[in-house]
Structure formats: structure tokens, C-alpha cells
Design a protein around this motif. Structure first.
Motif, PDB file in Angstrom:
ATOM      1  N   THR A  81       0.830  -1.205   0.000  1.00  0.00           N
ATOM      2  CA  THR A  81       0.000   0.000   0.000  1.00  0.00           C
ATOM      3  C   THR A  81       0.866   1.257   0.000  1.00  0.00           C
ATOM      4  N   HIS A  84       2.036   1.850  -3.591  1.00  0.00           N
ATOM      5  CA  HIS A  84       0.957   2.393  -4.431  1.00  0.00           C
ATOM      6  C   HIS A  84       0.532   3.788  -3.972  1.00  0.00           C
ATOM      7  N   ILE A 108       6.854   0.593 -12.806  1.00  0.00           N
ATOM      8  CA  ILE A 108       7.437  -0.448 -11.968  1.00  0.00           C
ATOM      9  C   ILE A 108       6.751  -0.448 -10.602  1.00  0.00           C
ATOM     10  N   VAL A 110       3.683   0.276  -9.861  1.00  0.00           N
ATOM     11  CA  VAL A 110       2.378  -0.398  -9.920  1.00  0.00           C
ATOM     12  C   VAL A 110       2.555  -1.909  -9.766  1.00  0.00           C
ATOM     13  N   PHE A 111       3.452  -2.489 -10.561  1.00  0.00           N
ATOM     14  CA  PHE A 111       3.568  -3.950 -10.544  1.00  0.00           C
ATOM     15  C   PHE A 111       4.362  -4.480  -9.354  1.00  0.00           C
ATOM     16  N   THR A 112       5.228  -3.645  -8.807  1.00  0.00           N
ATOM     17  CA  THR A 112       5.903  -4.054  -7.572  1.00  0.00           C
ATOM     18  C   THR A 112       4.869  -4.190  -6.458  1.00  0.00           C
ATOM     19  N   ASP A 114       1.650  -4.787  -6.854  1.00  0.00           N
ATOM     20  CA  ASP A 114       0.824  -5.968  -7.160  1.00  0.00           C
ATOM     21  C   ASP A 114       1.548  -7.242  -6.765  1.00  0.00           C
ATOM     22  N   TYR A 115       2.812  -7.271  -7.090  1.00  0.00           N
ATOM     23  CA  TYR A 115       3.624  -8.441  -6.763  1.00  0.00           C
ATOM     24  C   TYR A 115       3.597  -8.683  -5.253  1.00  0.00           C
ATOM     25  N   PHE A 117       1.308  -7.730  -3.074  1.00  0.00           N
ATOM     26  CA  PHE A 117      -0.010  -8.229  -2.665  1.00  0.00           C
ATOM     27  C   PHE A 117      -0.107  -9.734  -2.921  1.00  0.00           C
ATOM     28  N   ALA A 118       0.288 -10.138  -4.127  1.00  0.00           N
ATOM     29  CA  ALA A 118       0.203 -11.561  -4.480  1.00  0.00           C
ATOM     30  C   ALA A 118       1.060 -12.381  -3.528  1.00  0.00           C
ATOM     31  N   LYS A 119       2.239 -11.865  -3.238  1.00  0.00           N
ATOM     32  CA  LYS A 119       3.170 -12.565  -2.351  1.00  0.00           C
ATOM     33  C   LYS A 119       2.547 -12.743  -0.969  1.00  0.00           C
TER      34      LYS A 119
END
Lengths: 320, 320
Positions: A81, A84, A108, A110-112, A114-115, A117-119
């Protein structure tokens, strides 16, 4: 906060172990994400949320290592968070360190995020039961709602207390609450203690955010590591400002000053200080502090309970 | 694709039901997220992933309603990646509709995507077992890695086939694979059929992405709903371009044209067409098509198997 950890050397050691654990599980193959994430970890942070997970677990019988995945998942969600958040704020520095978005670009960042969150979900699934996972996923949803609420109410001089409290509950208090709850839950405490811990976490989170909002108008960049007046200059009006806007004499003038094309931060901060806004804000903090103390009293008198009390004191009196 | 659905009226009806289900579960309290998300749903999309979940489930005994949460979770993950993707691409339109980031700004787009990720995990937790959740979380991780890889390799004229295939596997094929696998898994098919379906999904995803990449240099905006030459003008070099760059005569000139300050899209597209790059790309598609067909043959001959075969045909020959 160093003095606090010095009083609790066992917890301090556990958090040092946790730091290594966090670095290890965030060893990513993709080189750019790895670099960005390792920098994030090394930039530090207070690790209050992991500490809350570990301490809450100490009310039961559970090894601290068993709590690491949950503590890490919550800290990683927090990191995501922040990454972002910094995109939205176009923040250049946080904790005195250049932000992911400033260094690598929004893309980068944005996807960091997301990564991360997924992790965090990957860490949790298999480690906790489904009901617990649902709570965490729901917390993330609330955090997003809080962030968007905040964004949508930017530059709104009529933002109410109610909206402010609702927003910081979602933005901050929910993850503090989840941290305390999850330690107690995982340690299989009696239901009533799980609820007490969750409530404590909630109040502590509210206090944490309100003191943060005070610091934005009282501290300086060298101490906090982020620019002062950052919030209101981006149209995010927090409790001290909401109170100051209510002041019959200063309020209208302050409203005008906030609407100027190029705002004069120093003048606005002086205006806030000329009212009783900071006093009032501190009274709100006292209110929550009492509430949090009352919860601690319901817990068995013990070392972890003393830590929660001490932490409360440090959060309230922090200047960074 | 309308003709395909017309051949499978039951599936078509299930997907219409699914559409209502999707709208219903995405009824969000926060007004701005709700608006942004409902627009996303209504903008449509081919709903290939949900269709794959439903059809894969038809090889066993399971009601289509039972598959809705999984189908929705996967489609919502897909939507989240599109929203975040458009931030990176600074895309103004997708499917002929203005993107979230163009309409509401990057800020709202970031948290709308996050919200969708959280929502998808919320949908799944409690509905599927932990191992399955881990797979999905891992897929999201891979998608992020694929996206960052792509971003990092922008304007790299030496991007290899290997890197290209690795990238599209992560970016696209993994979620197709997860869709097919999850339908079969949830319907409790024999392990070998679950694997067959997963492989089919993988190949179909590769084909889907490669045809997408062909369309970027052959179609026009009115048909696809997105600008042509979008990829290479943003430095994303896909298979047709990689092949064209290998052409002894055209390659060097093409390389120069791609490096110009303001690139001439039409000229670049003409150059690609003057080589055998599109032929070669189509041969790769044929290769994957044969692989996918071989997997279908391992499945019991049935209506869902025929659908998978027909879908393959439609994906290969699509021009939108």
C-alpha cells in the motif's frame, strides 16, 4: 522507539530474526522487482505491525517463528500500500529514502505493489484457515476504499469528522487491528481475548494515524523523513486542519489560503497553530488512549500487556 | 465470436447468467470504485477465461453455478491486470472504451486494480482449497513478473524469442492455463485430465497472445478497439517484429526506423509486411495449434471437447 525495544530485548531479538526472514522470503527472481523490494525492506520502517503480531501471540503458547508468515504477510501488504500510495502522492521520499515510483517510475511501482499483494496471499494460503484469509482480503479491500475516499475528498473543505475517522479507520486502523487479532487468533487465545486485542489494535491504529497527521503540521522533514505540510498541500485535510477550519476567526482565512493556486505552507501551518486545533486533536488522541488502556486492563497482567501499554505511550509521544 | 456462442446455446446462456453474477458481486459501496468497476464490466470483453472454467467443468459433474466464483475470480484478476496495464501503457482506449486511467486518473486506476485483486482473493477464500489458492496467488506473481519483464525490455532490439515466449507465457498463458485447470480441478476430474486441460489452456493462451501481437501490426482501430502499432510504438517488440528484425535486407533499416524520435507507424508496418515475418509468426501459431489439438484428443470425445476445438479455431482466425 529504540528505548522501547531496549526494554524488551527478547522481542527486539525476535524482530531482528524477522527482518532476515522478511528479506529471505522476498528474494525474487525478476531482477528489477528484487532490487526495488530489497530496497524497500532495507529502508526499514518501524515494523510495528509485525511487533503487534508477535506480542499478541505471546499471550498464548506459540513460538515466534510460527507467527512469522502472518507477520510478514501483514507487513508486505503494508509495504504494497505504501508503494501504491506514493504513486498517488507523487511522493519523492519516504522515511528519508527515495520512493519506488520516484526511482523506477510509476510503471514499476504499480507492478511491484501488485507483486507484493500476491506474495502476501501466497504466504498466507496454506498457513492460516480460510476464514482468516477472508479477513485479510477484506482488510485490503477496505484499505483501497479508504485510499479512494481520501483521493475523492481532496480539496474538500467540508470534510466531516465522521468522514475523517471512517477514512483513517480503513486506511490505517484496520491493519493494526488485523495484526493484533491475528497473533491472538493464531495462538488460540480465548475468543474474548482475541476481541480485546483486536480492539486495542484498532484504537492504536487510530492514534497512530492521528499523531501522523499532527506531525504533518508540527514536525520537520529531517525528523520524519517526509516533507511537512505534505497532506494539506495535496488537498488531504486531516483532523488538525478540520478543527482549525472550524475556528471562527482563522477558519475563513485558512479556507482561502488553502484554495490559493500556490499555497504558502508556512503561513497555513502558523494559522493552524494560532487556533486550538492541535489541543483538540490531542484530546481526541487522549480519548482513544483511554479506550486502548481499558482494553489492556482486560488482558492478563503480563509482560506482553506491559509492552502494549508502553507501545501506546511511544506512539502517542513520538515525534518521527 | 458470436457464431461460436450460437453453436453452444447452453454455454451462451450460462455466460449470460455469469455476466449478471459478475455485476452483482462487484456491487461496491465506495461510489467511485463502483462506477469505475461497473463500467469495466459493462465494457464487456470476450469472457474467454470464464468460458474456459465453465467448459472444463463440463467434463465432470458440477453445476455451472458452482463454478461461478472461480470463473469470476479469474476474470476479476484479468480485469485488475488490464486496469494496471493501461496505467503503464498510458492507454486511452481499450475495447473501444475509454480506460479507467484515462477517465479517472492513474490514482483511481491504481486502487481500483488493487481493490479487484483483493476482491478476487476474497471470492476464492472459502470456496477453494488452500493449494488452489496458492496456485492463483502464484499466477498473479508471474503475471507481475511478466509485465515488469516487458517493461524492462522496452526498446531492446535484441529481445530474443526465448524472452518473448517467457514473457507471454507469464503475461497471458498462465491465466488461461489456470482457467482450464480450475474448472477440471473443481469438477474433480481424474488428475490426468486436469493436466491435459491445463496444457490445452497454456497453448491456447500462447496462441491468443501471438494472434494479438499479429493484430497489432495488421488490423485497424475500428475493428480491435485499440490503436494499431500500439506495442512497438511503446517499445514492446513482439514476435512479428522480432522476425522482421532478423530479415537481412529489411532488418537494419527497421531497427533504425524504430529508434527514430517520432516513429512512422505506417512505414514500420509496411516494412514488417515486406518480410516473411508474418508467415513465420503464423507458423508458430500452427505449431501451438497442433499441440493444443493433440491435448484435446486425449479428452473424452464430447460436446465440451468440441467446444475447445472450435474455440481454438476462432482464436486463431479472429480479427478483433
Amino acid at each position: 522507539m529504540k528505548e522501547l525495544w531496549d526494554k524488551y530485548p527478547i522481542l527486539k531479538k525476535q524482530l531482528e530474526e524477522f527482518e532476515l526472514y522478511l528479506l529471505k522470503i522476498l528474494e525474487v527472481r525478476q531482477p528489477l522487482i528484487r532490487e526495488a523490494i530489497q530496497e524497500l525492506v532495507k529502508a526499514g520502517g518501524k515494523r510495528i505491525r509485525p511487533a503487534l503480531v508477535l506480542v499478541s501471540g505471546q499471550f498464548g503458547r506459540i513460538s515466534h517463528e510460527e507467527l512469522f508468515p502472518i507477520a510478514a504477510a501483514i507487513e508486505i501488504i503494508h509495504m504494497a500500500t505504501l508503494v501504491h500510495d506514493d504513486i498517488i502522492d507523487e511522493a519523492r521520499v519516504r522515511r528519508g529514502v527515495v520512493t519506488t515510483q520516484a526511482k523506477y517510475g510509476k510503471d514499476i511501482a504499480v507492478f511491484t505493489g501488485d507483486y507484493l499483494f500476491a506474495k502476501s496471499f501466497l504466504l498466507l494460503s496454506g498457513k492460516v484457515d480460510q476464514e482468516f484469509l477472508r479477513r485479510i482480503a477484506r482488510s485490503v479491500k477496505y484499505i483501497c476504499e479508504g485510499e479512494i475516499d481520501q483521493y475523492q475528498n481532496r480539496y474538500n473543505l467540508n470534510v466531516s469528522y465522521l468522514k475523517y475517522f471512517r477514512r483513517i479507520r480503513r486506511k490505517t486502523a484496520i491493519l493494526f487491528q488485523a495484526s493484533c487479532f491475528s497473533g491472538g487468533f493464531k495462538a488460540k487465545l480465548k475468543k474474548k481475548y482475541q476481541i480485546v486485542l483486536a480492539k486495542y489494535g484498532h484504537y492504536l491504529g487510530m492514534i497512530f494515524q492521528i499523531t501522523d497527521d499532527i506531525l504533518d503540521v508540527t514536525s520537520n522533514q529531517e525528523v520524519t523523513g517526509k516533507p511537512v505540510g505534505n497532506d494539506f498541500s495535496q488537498g488531504v485535510y486531516t483532523l488538525p486542519l478540520i478543527f482549525a477550519l472550524e475556528d471562527k476567526e482563522v477558519g475563513p482565512e485558512l479556507g482561502k489560503a488553502l484554495k490559493e493556486e500556490v499555497i504558502d505552507k508556512d503561513r497555513i501551518i502558523k494559522m493552524i497553530h494560532s487556533t486550538d486545533a492541535l489541543e483538540k486533536t490531542k484530546r481526541v488522541i487522549e480519548f482513544y488512549t483511554e479506550k486502548a488502556r481499558a482494553e489492556i486492563e482486560k488482558l492478563p497482567s503480563s509482560k506482553p500487556a506491559r509492552f502494549l501499554e508502553d507501545l501506546l505511550y511511544y506512539i502517542v509521544s513520538r515525534n518521527y
